[in-house]
Design a protein around this motif. Structure first.
Motif, mmCIF file in Angstrom:
data_model
loop_
_atom_site.group_PDB
_atom_site.id
_atom_site.type_symbol
_atom_site.label_atom_id
_atom_site.label_comp_id
_atom_site.label_asym_id
_atom_site.label_seq_id
_atom_site.Cartn_x
_atom_site.Cartn_y
_atom_site.Cartn_z
ATOM 1 N N VAL A 390 0.841 -1.195 0.000
ATOM 2 C CA VAL A 390 0.000 0.000 0.000
ATOM 3 C C VAL A 390 0.877 1.247 0.000
ATOM 4 O O VAL A 390 2.082 1.175 0.280
ATOM 5 C CB VAL A 390 -0.945 0.026 1.229
ATOM 6 C CG1 VAL A 390 -1.903 -1.156 1.193
ATOM 7 C CG2 VAL A 390 -0.141 0.030 2.533
ATOM 8 N N GLU A 393 0.960 6.772 2.629
ATOM 9 C CA GLU A 393 -0.163 7.401 3.319
ATOM 10 C C GLU A 393 -1.138 6.355 3.833
ATOM 11 O O GLU A 393 -1.625 6.436 4.977
ATOM 12 C CB GLU A 393 -0.880 8.363 2.379
ATOM 13 C CG GLU A 393 -2.078 9.064 3.011
ATOM 14 C CD GLU A 393 -2.808 9.974 2.041
ATOM 15 O OE1 GLU A 393 -3.808 10.586 2.450
ATOM 16 O OE2 GLU A 393 -2.388 10.064 0.865
ATOM 17 N N GLU A 394 -1.428 5.346 3.011
ATOM 18 C CA GLU A 394 -2.356 4.293 3.424
ATOM 19 C C GLU A 394 -1.794 3.480 4.588
ATOM 20 O O GLU A 394 -2.539 3.090 5.496
ATOM 21 C CB GLU A 394 -2.649 3.379 2.230
ATOM 22 C CG GLU A 394 -3.493 4.038 1.147
ATOM 23 C CD GLU A 394 -3.585 3.202 -0.102
ATOM 24 O OE1 GLU A 394 -4.625 3.266 -0.788
ATOM 25 O OE2 GLU A 394 -2.603 2.483 -0.421
ATOM 26 N N VAL A 397 -2.155 5.611 7.761
ATOM 27 C CA VAL A 397 -3.554 5.669 8.195
ATOM 28 C C VAL A 397 -3.982 4.341 8.793
ATOM 29 O O VAL A 397 -4.742 4.277 9.765
ATOM 30 C CB VAL A 397 -4.465 6.048 7.008
ATOM 31 C CG1 VAL A 397 -5.941 5.832 7.362
ATOM 32 C CG2 VAL A 397 -4.232 7.491 6.614
ATOM 33 N N SER A 402 -7.809 2.239 4.972
ATOM 34 C CA SER A 402 -7.418 2.363 3.570
ATOM 35 C C SER A 402 -7.928 1.207 2.707
ATOM 36 O O SER A 402 -8.242 1.388 1.535
ATOM 37 C CB SER A 402 -5.897 2.462 3.453
ATOM 38 O OG SER A 402 -5.273 1.267 3.885
ATOM 39 N N GLU A 403 -8.047 0.011 3.281
ATOM 40 C CA GLU A 403 -8.474 -1.153 2.500
ATOM 41 C C GLU A 403 -9.941 -1.521 2.698
ATOM 42 O O GLU A 403 -10.524 -2.200 1.859
ATOM 43 C CB GLU A 403 -7.600 -2.369 2.853
ATOM 44 C CG GLU A 403 -6.152 -2.251 2.420
ATOM 45 C CD GLU A 403 -5.981 -2.355 0.918
ATOM 46 O OE1 GLU A 403 -5.849 -3.468 0.400
ATOM 47 O OE2 GLU A 403 -6.000 -1.294 0.251
#
Length: 425
Positions: A390, A393-394, A397, A402-403
């Motif tokens: 990822v 940033e993801e 977070v 994100s997912e």
């Protein structure tokens, strides 16, 4: 219908349920060992990857392992649906469902090397590939009348087939994915990205410990002679010795009674005895567990210094302990138990180096195959998907958001976000 036949089948279905319950142990172990922002993701991916493993095993995995073929691969019994046959004194469907649970465990172990940084799509595609082309091949060599079985390889319940295979795939993933953000500093020192819930981790270990009696005990494939009781005895002794040895060594080396190391010691003892549980005396099971508890600590330190980021310690617990457990029968297998369960007695019982050599060959070839094929598959997926990992940033977070678009602990995470906005830190 024969009463013993019915009892054997009921026993194996119960053991299947225990092994399946181990997935719950892995959920708590992995979620507790990682950070809160990834907990929901870890729990959810475990469930759907068990689903993938089940369907792939039904379609091709079982056939590649146990189908009629050659010394390297089976080539029949695809899309399994035989309700009339018997296998090893069991209904064919009962044997199938029990073996399926082992394939799913190996996959879950492999995913320890992906934790906190891999895309969800990678889990999906790798689950298919691992369940079709990695685990079944090694399992056929050792459990499906393959070439290692012909040599007399001893692996009663899967220190090599399940644990080492999963760990070597995890190693390939950790190398390609590279460490998590913030794990290592520029000078090579590491930071402890501590898991968010040691109580979850401990409960996960206990659930795995209980499930192991289905894992090892069920590998007797029946209740005849109550040999599963002996297997349970050696399993319990090794796990207990592993936990105690790990606690003592980490305390002696660091001055801290580190809980995660103690928990990993128990798991290392369980992994190590998995190959040898039906081949060794109780006193040897204690020694096997003690050594597993010691080496898991030094292995964890080694991988950390080598800058290999293994959040769940899959490489140490399932890989290094799996190797030791497989080799241990070459030292400790008794003549009577070896004769009853296959293979030759160990070195300490006058068996010479023959069985130890077979065990070493099995470890080396199986581990190398699992690593190489996993590495190739992941490199291909890296190109196809435009990366396995990822975005930065993801990752910061968290994969929950994100997912999946929601946190595993939504209320706690919202409070934390509000605090950051209010206080600016």
């Amino acid at each position: 219908m024969d009463e013993m036949f019915l009892m054997n089948n009921v026993w194996i279905i119960v053991c299947f349920a225990l092994v399946l319950l181990m997935q719950g142990g892995f959920i708590l172990l992995e979620a507790g060992s990682t950070r809160m922002k990834n907990a929901g993701h870890i729990a959810g991916k475990t469930i759907f990857t068990v689903g993938i493993a089940s369907l792939v095993f039904w379609a091709v995995g079982y056939g590649f392992i146990y189908g009629e073929g050659n010394l390297f691969i089976g080539m029949s019994d695809f899309f399994y649906g035989d309700f009339e046959s018997t296998v090893d004194g069991l209904a064919g469907s009962v044997d199938f469902i029990f073996q399926l649970a082992f394939a799913a465990i190996a996959l879950t172990i492999a995913f320890g090397g992906f934790a906190e940084r891999a895309k969800l799509s990678v889990y999906i595609l790798f689950a298919i590939a691992f369940s079709a082309f990695i685990y079944p091949v090694v399992a056929h060599w050792i459990w499906g009348d393959g070439w290692l079985a012909g040599l007399g390889k001893q692996d009663f319940a899967g220190s090599t087939v399940v644990h080492l295979t999963g760990a070597m795939a995890a190693l390939a993933a950790t190398i390609i994915l590279k460490p998590r953000i913030g794990k290592f500093n520029s000078d090579g020192t590491s930071n402890n990205l501590a898991g968010h819930n040691q109580v979850y981790t401990a409960l996960g270990v206990l659930i795995l410990w209980v499930g192991w009696f289905g894992f090892n005990g069920g590998s007797t494939l029946g209740v005849d002679g109550a040999f599963f009781g002996y297997v349970a005895l050696t399993t319990q002794l090794a796990a207990a010795a592993g936990a105690i040895a790990a606690m003592f060594i980490v305390s002696a080396m660091t001055g801290r009674n580190d809980i995660p190391t103690m928990l990993n010691g128990a798991l290392a003892g369980l992994v190590a005895i998995t190959a040898s549980t039906a081949f060794v005396a109780p006193w040897a099971a204690v020694i096997i567990g003690v050594i597993a508890g010691l080496i898991v600590h030094f292995s964890m330190v080694f991988f950390d210094k080598a800058k290999i980021d293994d959040p769940i310690f899959a490489l140490s617990v399932h890989g290094v302990a799996g190797i030791w457990g497989t080799l241990s029968t070459g030292f400790f297998a008794t003549p009577d138990l070896a004769a009853m369960n296959g293979g030759l007695p160990g070195l300490f019982y006058g068996g010479g180096l023959t069985q130890l050599g077979v065990q070493f060959t099995g470890v080396a070839v199986s581990g190398l195959y699992a690593f190489a094929v996993a590495f190739i598959i992941l490199k291909v997926l890296d190109k196809v998907l435009g990366g396995l990992r990822v975005s930065e940033e993801e990752e910061l977070v968290g994969l929950d958001m994100s997912e999946h678009g929601s946190y595993g602990y939504p209320e706690n995470m919202e409070k934390a976000a509000d605090s950051v906005k209010k206080h600016g830190a």
